[in-house]
Design a protein around this motif. Structure first.
Motif, mmCIF file in Angstrom:
data_model
loop_
_atom_site.group_PDB
_atom_site.id
_atom_site.type_symbol
_atom_site.label_atom_id
_atom_site.label_comp_id
_atom_site.label_asym_id
_atom_site.label_seq_id
_atom_site.Cartn_x
_atom_site.Cartn_y
_atom_site.Cartn_z
ATOM 1 N N ASN A 138 35.116 25.482 95.649
ATOM 2 C CA ASN A 138 34.933 24.553 94.391
ATOM 3 C C ASN A 138 36.736 25.040 95.202
ATOM 4 O O ASN A 138 37.300 23.361 95.167
ATOM 5 N N SER A 139 37.457 25.297 95.644
ATOM 6 C CA SER A 139 38.794 24.753 96.098
ATOM 7 C C SER A 139 38.268 23.829 97.777
ATOM 8 O O SER A 139 39.639 22.602 97.584
ATOM 9 N N TYR A 140 38.026 24.141 98.219
ATOM 10 C CA TYR A 140 37.110 23.132 99.563
ATOM 11 C C TYR A 140 37.406 22.715 98.713
ATOM 12 O O TYR A 140 37.922 20.602 99.776
ATOM 13 N N GLU A 141 36.625 21.765 97.604
ATOM 14 C CA GLU A 141 36.772 20.453 96.945
ATOM 15 C C GLU A 141 38.164 20.022 96.933
ATOM 16 O O GLU A 141 38.737 18.732 97.160
ATOM 17 N N ILE A 142 38.850 20.847 96.632
ATOM 18 C CA ILE A 142 39.909 20.332 96.250
ATOM 19 C C ILE A 142 40.454 19.846 97.130
ATOM 20 O O ILE A 142 41.628 18.931 97.233
ATOM 21 N N LEU A 143 40.424 21.232 97.935
ATOM 22 C CA LEU A 143 41.379 20.468 99.207
ATOM 23 C C LEU A 143 40.797 18.832 99.673
ATOM 24 O O LEU A 143 42.176 18.514 100.467
ATOM 25 N N LYS A 144 39.709 19.035 100.246
ATOM 26 C CA LYS A 144 39.433 17.446 100.047
ATOM 27 C C LYS A 144 39.854 16.665 99.686
ATOM 28 O O LYS A 144 40.383 15.635 100.678
ATOM 29 N N LYS A 145 40.139 16.558 98.783
ATOM 30 C CA LYS A 145 40.264 15.309 97.372
ATOM 31 C C LYS A 145 41.757 15.071 97.874
ATOM 32 O O LYS A 145 42.339 14.339 98.336
ATOM 33 N N LEU A 146 42.678 16.398 97.974
ATOM 34 C CA LEU A 146 44.318 16.052 98.476
ATOM 35 C C LEU A 146 44.349 15.665 99.294
ATOM 36 O O LEU A 146 45.033 14.919 100.090
ATOM 37 N N LEU A 147 43.125 15.811 100.606
ATOM 38 C CA LEU A 147 43.600 15.000 102.426
ATOM 39 C C LEU A 147 43.007 13.751 102.218
ATOM 40 O O LEU A 147 44.064 13.072 102.683
#
Ligand SMILES: Nc1ncnc2c1ncn2[C@@H]1O[C@H](COP(=O)(O)OP(=O)(O)OP(=O)(O)O)[C@@H](O)[C@H]1O
Ligand SMILES: [Mn+2]
Length: 307
Positions: free
Chosen positions: A30-39
């Protein structure tokens, strides 16, 4: 949803201090998904900068979850390094140490790197709550210890961790204001018993005493000032106290260490046991394996390790 802000500020911090890597820990991804959106959202200049100079900033996504690891690997996003970590640690510092050790072993990190790590409550998915700036080289001690743990099976690892905690307490607290020295010999118990002899009647004879039992730990602290070694099985059973180790063969350990440490080196050279010593002069805790010191720490400095 503070996870998003933790990741955002973690990334920006990595940018501001020109960190070499940004390491995030995730269970479900889930945190990875957030990271991807941020990137992706490049309206944030700092993050946009990171992407532009991303050749410099490695983004490491560490997870103990095989499915999550496979997913990240498959997506294969540029500058994102998926990292599978074998154990779920029970505190934030050990989680970060574990990530650093695994990344070092895969050459994703170098000893001279400075990283920004983002981690959450152990074993609680999605609860990111900590941003930590870590100089990889400050963790060399943990790395040595972690590498040692990696070589052990789960039972041995659990027992060694418990003995190490106890040894650090003995080294730090001593007894009645005085330093206390002692030696624990863990594993390969039949061989160890055959290479040692009792100095006193064995107080643990006939007892099923486990190192994981608080009362047993209390008894060990009471007995820690008597001469001789505590003999512990891989499972953490206390077989004996007050045992004199017979030293065999030529042992070369650093000058200034006396008979207790020579005994630890000797027994670990002649058996598969691991020894943990606490020095009466200064409380220093050492781990011996194969006749060598593989870890050394002053309990006052390294409590972080075992919190
Ligand atoms: N062969 C041995 N087996 C088990 N215990 C030992 C052995 N040799 C020494 N010890 C224990 O170590 C104690 C301290 O001995 P000595 O001072 O020579 O060791 P040391 O390595 O200097 O340890 P420290 O740093 O604690 O002083 C002894 O009183 C004894 O209890
Ligand atoms: Mn001594």
């Amino acid at each position: 949803m503070i996870a998003k802000y933790i990741i955002k500020h973690g990334l920006e911090l990595a940018h501001d201090i020109k960190a070499d890597a940004f390491m995030i820990f995730t269970e479900t991804g889930n945190s990875y998904e957030i990271l991807k959106k941020l990137l992706k959202k490049s309206n944030n200049t700092k993050i946009f900068d990171i992407l532009n100079i991303h050749k410099k900033l490695k983004i490491i996504v560490a997870t103990p979850n095989k499915a999550t690891y496979k997913k990240i690997t498959k997506e294969n996003i540029d500058s994102v390094y998926p990292l599978y970590i074998k154990h779920r640690e029970d505190n934030r510092c050990m989680i970060i140490s574990s990530g650093i050790v695994h990344a070092l072993q895969l050459n994703i990190l170098k000893d001279n790197y400075r990283i920004v790590a983002v981690v959450g409550e152990p074993k609680v998915p999605g609860k990111l709550d900590t941003i930590m700036v870590v100089n990889v080289k400050d963790h060399v001690k943990e790395l040595e210890l972690y590498k040692l743990f990696e070589e052990l099976d789960e039972k041995q690892k659990k027992t060694l961790k418990e003995i190490l905690k106890l040894a650090m307490e003995i080294g730090r607290e001593g007894r009645e204001g005085k330093y206390v020295g002692t030696i624990f010999v863990i594993g390969d118990t039949l061989n160890v018993m055959s290479m040692s002899k009792p100095l006193i009647l064995n107080p643990f004879a006939g007892h099923d005493a486990s190192i994981f039992d608080e009362n047993v730990k209390g008894t060990i602290k009471e007995l820690s000032s008597i001469d001789g070694a505590f003999i512990i099985t891989d499972e953490g059973k206390v077989v004996s106290a007050g045992r004199l180790i017979e030293c065999k063969g030529d042992i070369n350990i650093k000058k200034g260490l006396g008979a207790r440490h020579v005994a630890a080196a000797s027994i670990t050279k002649n058996t598969n046991a691991i020894a943990v010593t606490v020095s009466q002069s200064g409380g220093i805790v050492r781990i011996f394996k194969d006749g060598k010191i593989v870890f050394e720490a002053d309990p006052r400095e390294n409590i972080l390790l075992l919190e």
